[in-house]
Enzyme design. Structure first.
Site, PDB file in Angstrom:
ATOM      1  N   HIS A 124       0.844  -1.216   0.000  1.00  0.00           N
ATOM      2  CA  HIS A 124       0.000   0.000   0.000  1.00  0.00           C
ATOM      3  C   HIS A 124       0.878   1.265   0.000  1.00  0.00           C
ATOM      4  CE1 HIS A 124      -3.530  -2.399   1.093  1.00  0.00           C
ATOM      5  NE2 HIS A 124      -2.887  -2.881   2.126  1.00  0.00           N
ATOM      6  N   ASP A 125       1.664   1.404   1.076  1.00  0.00           N
ATOM      7  CA  ASP A 125       2.421   2.650   1.257  1.00  0.00           C
ATOM      8  C   ASP A 125       3.555   2.800   0.238  1.00  0.00           C
ATOM      9  OD1 ASP A 125       0.708   3.312   3.282  1.00  0.00           O
ATOM     10  OD2 ASP A 125       2.008   2.608   4.882  1.00  0.00           O
TER      11      ASP A 125
END
Ligand code: BDR
Ligand code: CA
Length: 326
Positions: free
Chosen positions: A252-253
């Site tokens: 995600h990040d």
């Protein structure tokens, strides 16, 4: 000299991988890391960021600053099952041959700066040059906007990992974790008029690293970072296997960092996005107006990533992590 960035984060296994990507990318120059309540409480998030800085030992070393200890929620939700009690997959479990901890507690600076003050300071020093990459709840930027919206105007861009538009949430059926943790902050940020890109689950769940790929990557990476990647990811992989039936980890990040490096990694659209702040089953859910009814639409407030070149990003991520630090 790369783009000057502040990384606002709640490490977090994927946050740690995102930080590694940022420090190994010449396109970015990390001026500061600011921490926020999220996957773990803000003091633990700060210790995790400090540990990562000790392992990476970048030169020059960025400022490390801590967000407000005020929890956005009265009873905050932590993500122990995914990220471990310490946020980094339970690093305290690992010992050296002589029994000493493989990852001793990182030393925090004697004087730790406040995240919003660091935002203001860097924006004053580098007006219209600073980018902000947000990998956790949006509390710190909302606090800065509350304190002095004029001083935040000089941000060149904000890249936010958060929300779910056309896919289910990951903390409730509708909401994504970062937005759910502080929807009021998200509301303030979304209405700030700043130039913002949102990187939601719609694209981040399309970039997964299989456990075998992580093992192979960890083997080629320089030490101690290879071992660190192996040690922090074990628990997350086990969680994803149990919860979703696949031995992998979502990046995600790291994808948000990827978008800050190269926006063409995703296809995006300018949309009007709102967040639900009232209590109820849709609390923390975001709604993007994707209707094709031009005369009834509100003006767009966010550029939203809707598609991603998954293979391109995954190859990029692996190549960058294998490089030596810049
Ligand atoms: C987001 O939630 C956190 O658990 C991850 O670090 C990521 O920022 C994904 O929903
Ligand atoms: Ca995060």
């Amino acid at each position: 000299m790369g783009k000057r960035v502040i990384i606002d984060t709640d490490p977090g296994v994927d946050d740690a991988l995102a930080l590694l990507l940022a420090f190994k990318s010449y396109e970015l120059h990390v001026e500061a890391i600011t921490t926020v309540n999220g996957n773990v409480a803000v003091d633990q998030a700060t210790r995790n960021a400090a540990l990562l800085l000790e392992l990476l030992d970048p030169s020059p070393r960025p400022i490390l600053a801590m967000g407000s200890v005020r929890a956005a929620r009265k009873r905050p939700i932590r993500t122990q099952s995914v990220h471990g009690p310490d946020g980094l997959g339970g690093l305290y479990r690992f010992k050296n041959r002589d029994g000493s901890p493989r990852y001793p507690d990182a030393t925090l600076p004697v004087q730790i700066f406040d995240a919003t003050e660091v935002f203001f300071d860097l924006l004053k020093r580098y007006p219209d040059e600073m980018s902000l990459i947000m990998l956790g709840p949006l509390t710190n930027l909302a606090e800065a906007l509350k304190k002095d919206p004029r001083r935040v105007k000089g941000l060149r861009e904000v890249v936010i990992m958060g929300g779910a538009i056309g896919v289910p949430g990951n903390i409730t059926p509708g909401a994504e974790f970062n937005i759910f943790m502080d929807p009021q902050a998200a509301h303030r940020v979304f209405h700030s008029g700043l130039p913002m890109t949102l990187v939601p689950l719609d694209v981040t769940e399309r970039v997964c690293l299989e456990s075998e790929e992580i093992k192979a990557l960890a083997r080629i990476m320089e030490e101690p970072l290879g071992g660190f990647v192996r040690d922090i990811t074990g628990r997350s992989i086990a969680y994803t296997r149990e919860a979703r039936g696949m031995s992998a980890i979502y990046l995600h990040d790291p994808l948000a960092v990827g978008v800050a490096i190269d926006p063409t990694m995703v296809k995006s659209a300018d949309l009007h996005v709102e967040v639900e702040t009232s209590r109820g089953i849709t609390y923390g859910m975001i709604i993007a107006d994707t209707r094709a009814i031009s005369n009834s639409l509100k003006p767009p407030n966010l550029d939203v990533a809707l598609e991603v070149e998954s293979e391109l990003f995954l190859t990029f991520f692996k190549e960058r992590l294998c490089q030596r630090s810049w």
